[in-house]
Write a protein that holds these residues in place. Structure first.
Motif, mmCIF file in Angstrom:
data_model
loop_
_atom_site.group_PDB
_atom_site.id
_atom_site.type_symbol
_atom_site.label_atom_id
_atom_site.label_comp_id
_atom_site.label_asym_id
_atom_site.label_seq_id
_atom_site.Cartn_x
_atom_site.Cartn_y
_atom_site.Cartn_z
ATOM 1 N N GLY A 61 -2.000 -5.859 6.939
ATOM 2 C CA GLY A 61 -0.848 -6.307 6.829
ATOM 3 C C GLY A 61 0.033 -6.713 5.291
ATOM 4 O O GLY A 61 1.082 -6.563 5.493
ATOM 5 N N ARG A 62 -1.032 -6.764 4.452
ATOM 6 C CA ARG A 62 -0.301 -6.561 3.067
ATOM 7 C C ARG A 62 0.214 -5.169 3.128
ATOM 8 O O ARG A 62 1.223 -5.347 1.955
ATOM 9 C CB ARG A 62 -1.428 -7.105 2.052
ATOM 10 N N THR A 63 -0.261 -4.277 3.560
ATOM 11 C CA THR A 63 -0.015 -2.885 2.953
ATOM 12 C C THR A 63 1.499 -2.636 3.945
ATOM 13 O O THR A 63 2.531 -1.911 3.332
ATOM 14 C CB THR A 63 -0.939 -1.810 3.629
ATOM 15 N N ILE A 64 1.549 -3.028 5.223
ATOM 16 C CA ILE A 64 2.784 -3.040 5.922
ATOM 17 C C ILE A 64 3.965 -3.769 5.013
ATOM 18 O O ILE A 64 5.037 -3.044 5.033
ATOM 19 C CB ILE A 64 2.553 -3.679 7.321
ATOM 20 N N LEU A 65 3.904 -4.725 4.415
ATOM 21 C CA LEU A 65 4.980 -5.291 3.531
ATOM 22 C C LEU A 65 5.016 -4.787 2.109
ATOM 23 O O LEU A 65 5.790 -5.272 1.169
ATOM 24 C CB LEU A 65 4.610 -6.888 3.651
ATOM 25 N N ARG A 66 4.147 -3.779 1.975
ATOM 26 C CA ARG A 66 4.101 -3.181 0.382
ATOM 27 C C ARG A 66 3.677 -4.280 -0.621
ATOM 28 O O ARG A 66 4.070 -4.198 -1.778
ATOM 29 C CB ARG A 66 5.417 -2.707 0.255
ATOM 30 N N ALA A 67 3.118 -5.223 -0.281
ATOM 31 C CA ALA A 67 2.228 -5.758 -1.269
ATOM 32 C C ALA A 67 1.185 -5.264 -1.793
ATOM 33 O O ALA A 67 0.520 -5.587 -2.802
ATOM 34 C CB ALA A 67 1.704 -7.367 -0.335
ATOM 35 N N GLN A 68 0.677 -4.272 -0.954
ATOM 36 C CA GLN A 68 -0.227 -3.320 -1.523
ATOM 37 C C GLN A 68 0.358 -1.799 -1.259
ATOM 38 O O GLN A 68 1.026 -1.638 -0.214
ATOM 39 C CB GLN A 68 -1.744 -3.478 -1.036
ATOM 40 N N GLU A 69 0.128 -1.165 -2.197
ATOM 41 C CA GLU A 69 0.781 0.276 -1.797
ATOM 42 C C GLU A 69 -0.136 1.161 -0.863
ATOM 43 O O GLU A 69 -1.288 1.176 -1.150
ATOM 44 C CB GLU A 69 0.987 1.341 -3.153
ATOM 45 N N PRO A 70 0.642 1.662 0.307
ATOM 46 C CA PRO A 70 -0.150 2.758 1.083
ATOM 47 C C PRO A 70 -0.546 3.809 0.484
ATOM 48 O O PRO A 70 0.096 4.360 -0.380
ATOM 49 C CB PRO A 70 0.875 2.758 2.191
ATOM 50 N N THR A 71 -1.793 4.302 0.895
ATOM 51 C CA THR A 71 -2.185 5.699 0.448
ATOM 52 C C THR A 71 -1.464 6.750 1.021
ATOM 53 O O THR A 71 -1.333 7.750 0.635
ATOM 54 C CB THR A 71 -3.870 5.754 0.446
ATOM 55 N N ALA A 72 -1.470 6.608 2.223
ATOM 56 C CA ALA A 72 -0.637 7.419 3.170
ATOM 57 C C ALA A 72 -0.227 6.848 4.321
ATOM 58 O O ALA A 72 -0.562 5.864 4.847
ATOM 59 C CB ALA A 72 -1.588 8.794 3.610
ATOM 60 N N GLY A 73 0.717 7.621 5.446
ATOM 61 C CA GLY A 73 1.161 6.983 6.496
ATOM 62 C C GLY A 73 2.452 6.544 6.517
ATOM 63 O O GLY A 73 3.206 6.672 5.493
ATOM 64 N N GLU A 74 3.062 6.228 7.844
ATOM 65 C CA GLU A 74 4.351 5.902 7.823
ATOM 66 C C GLU A 74 4.390 4.333 8.500
ATOM 67 O O GLU A 74 3.655 3.825 9.253
ATOM 68 C CB GLU A 74 5.205 6.737 8.982
ATOM 69 N N ILE A 75 5.445 3.756 7.766
ATOM 70 C CA ILE A 75 5.517 2.384 8.336
ATOM 71 C C ILE A 75 7.131 2.200 8.680
ATOM 72 O O ILE A 75 8.051 1.813 7.943
ATOM 73 C CB ILE A 75 5.298 1.191 7.376
ATOM 74 N N LEU A 76 7.512 2.530 9.932
ATOM 75 C CA LEU A 76 8.730 2.564 10.322
ATOM 76 C C LEU A 76 9.317 1.169 11.121
ATOM 77 O O LEU A 76 8.776 0.595 11.953
ATOM 78 C CB LEU A 76 8.750 3.593 11.540
ATOM 79 N N PHE A 77 10.259 0.623 10.200
ATOM 80 C CA PHE A 77 10.874 -0.581 10.578
ATOM 81 C C PHE A 77 12.384 -0.590 11.156
ATOM 82 O O PHE A 77 13.064 0.018 10.357
ATOM 83 C CB PHE A 77 10.734 -1.691 9.232
ATOM 84 N N ARG A 78 12.591 -1.146 12.037
ATOM 85 C CA ARG A 78 13.832 -0.924 12.852
ATOM 86 C C ARG A 78 14.687 -2.030 12.498
ATOM 87 O O ARG A 78 14.444 -3.219 13.069
ATOM 88 C CB ARG A 78 13.822 -0.435 14.010
ATOM 89 N N VAL A 79 15.926 -2.058 11.759
ATOM 90 C CA VAL A 79 16.770 -3.081 11.367
ATOM 91 C C VAL A 79 18.290 -2.678 11.389
ATOM 92 O O VAL A 79 18.552 -1.312 11.006
ATOM 93 C CB VAL A 79 16.454 -3.359 9.811
ATOM 94 N N ASP A 80 19.093 -3.390 12.211
ATOM 95 C CA ASP A 80 20.466 -3.208 12.449
ATOM 96 C C ASP A 80 20.547 -1.670 13.028
ATOM 97 O O ASP A 80 21.394 -1.169 12.594
ATOM 98 C CB ASP A 80 21.126 -3.408 10.980
ATOM 99 N N GLY A 81 19.750 -1.174 13.830
ATOM 100 C CA GLY A 81 19.900 0.111 14.473
ATOM 101 C C GLY A 81 19.323 0.996 13.836
ATOM 102 O O GLY A 81 19.492 2.268 14.400
ATOM 103 N N ARG A 82 18.867 1.031 12.504
ATOM 104 C CA ARG A 82 18.418 1.993 11.722
ATOM 105 C C ARG A 82 16.938 1.817 11.579
ATOM 106 O O ARG A 82 16.465 0.689 11.703
ATOM 107 C CB ARG A 82 19.133 2.148 10.473
ATOM 108 N N GLU A 83 16.592 3.132 11.538
ATOM 109 C CA GLU A 83 14.922 3.110 11.222
ATOM 110 C C GLU A 83 14.520 3.532 9.751
ATOM 111 O O GLU A 83 15.134 4.401 9.166
ATOM 112 C CB GLU A 83 14.253 4.271 12.117
ATOM 113 N N HIS A 84 13.703 2.491 9.075
ATOM 114 C CA HIS A 84 13.444 2.586 7.769
ATOM 115 C C HIS A 84 11.822 2.856 7.614
ATOM 116 O O HIS A 84 11.157 2.113 8.190
ATOM 117 C CB HIS A 84 13.992 1.623 6.957
ATOM 118 N N ASP A 85 11.552 3.680 6.538
ATOM 119 C CA ASP A 85 10.159 3.962 6.412
ATOM 120 C C ASP A 85 9.735 2.989 5.139
ATOM 121 O O ASP A 85 9.878 3.611 4.053
ATOM 122 C CB ASP A 85 9.795 5.356 6.388
#
Length: 345
Positions: A61-85
């Motif tokens: 949960g904390r890594t998804i919101l970047r409260a902790q930095e991920p070591t690897a992987g993708e966190i694809l968040f879709r906002v206003d029709g666009r996909e953000h990593d």
């Protein structure tokens, strides 16, 4: 019924913490708290994340919101029709995206600054994001407090003047301040009395329906998860071992670890009590390399293949995924092997 649009897609997420030793803090290894986790959160739905303490669910949960930095992987968040990593977003991009993804913390006593009033606590996200007019901010905070069951007269009070349930409502109001689409709820009721838990859970469910929120609901309380979630992810030693709709998982678990978790849930009716599954062995050490299934040393059904070959998360029954070589053949509703069973629970 139409399939819900995906809001969040996590792919092969890893979070490793370095192990340092010596005078110069030389890195000698890594604790793999989260090791290749993948899942989806549809818009407007609640996805539960469960497992033993230390399995990595809070770190997810904390890594998804970047409260902790991920070591690897993708966190694809879709906002206003666009996909953000989110894993690759810059600080400026994160500030804009965090309007749409907020967190409710486990401890309502530790998550609120004792030197700030309720108005300052709930209004701070609004101020940071450009709402500088005090009167407008005051009106917005008053409306948020009303939405979570508090009163306008509470605006100038400090956190010490509130009960645990009221403090958690303040935390919920703060999370709602920027009209998010996703809320990561990290054990939001575990620190509360049982009667207050029910009130806060009902509030979260009402807010979900009213505001069309999506939740990633982190918890170790399976009865709570069954009450509020649409899907459940079961974690063990940094990996997802089962992903299923909530009713299917509770009625017919496919992974032996899931079955053991469910067997440990207290049932108040003596006539409905089953037999508890006692797991032998130690939880997999996240600092070591693993050969085979991480659950194999504790699994009553483990075979030679389980100890030699690591299973992948495989589709089962259409809507489910399970990380087990034997999932297609095991009947976990049948009595477990004698070595894994104790007396009536």
């Amino acid at each position: 019924m139409a399939k819900a649009e995906l809001l969040l897609s996590v792919r092969n997420l890893k979070k490793h913490f370095p192990i340092k030793k010596g005078f110069i803090s030389r890195v000698v290894g890594n604790i793999k708290a989260v090791d290749g986790v993948s899942f989806d959160v549809p818009a407007g739905q609640c996805v539960g994340l469960v497992g033993e303490s230390g399995c990595g669910k809070t770190t997810v949960g904390r890594t998804i919101l970047r409260a902790q930095e991920p070591t690897a992987g993708e966190i694809l968040f879709r906002v206003d029709g666009r996909e953000h990593d989110l894993a690759k977003a810059s600080a400026e991009e994160l500030k804009a995206l965090r309007r749409h993804a907020q967190m409710i913390f486990q401890d309502p006593y530790a998550s609120l600054n004792p030197r700030m009033t309720v108005f300052e606590l709930v209004g701070e996200p609004l101020l940071i994001n450009g709402l500088t007019n005090r009167d407008e901010r005051l009106e917005k905070v008053r409306a948020l407090l009303t939405k979570v069951g508090l009163k306008g007269e509470h605006l100038q009070r400090y956190p010490h003047a509130f009960s645990g349930g009221q403090r958690q409502r303040i935390g919920i109001a703060r999370a709602l301040a920027l009209n998010p689409k996703l809320i990561v709820a990290d054990e939001p009721v575990s620190a509360l009395d049982v009667s207050v838990q029910a009130q806060v859970l009902n509030l979260l469910m009402d807010l979900q329906r009213e505001l069309k929120l999506a939740y990633l609901f982190v918890s170790h309380e399976l009865s709570v998860v069954r009450h509020i979630c649409d899907r459940v992810l079961v974690m063990y030693a940094g990996q997802i071992v089962e992903d299923a709709p909530v009713d299917g998982l509770f009625d017919r678990p496919l992974h032996p670890y899931t079955a053991a978790l469910l067997a440990a849930v207290p049932i108040p009716d003596p006539k409905r009590r089953g037999r508890r599954i006692l797991l032998s062995g130690e939880v997999a050490d996240p600092s070591k390399e693993h050969v085979g299934c991480r659950f194999a040393p504790r699994c009553p059904y483990a075979q030679a293949r389980c100890r030699e070959e690591a299973p992948e998360l495989q589709a089962q029954d259409g809507e489910r995924q399970v990380r087990c070589h034997l999932a297609a053949t095991l009947d976990l509703n049948a009595p477990a092997p004698a070595a894994a069973v104790a007396g009536d629970c």
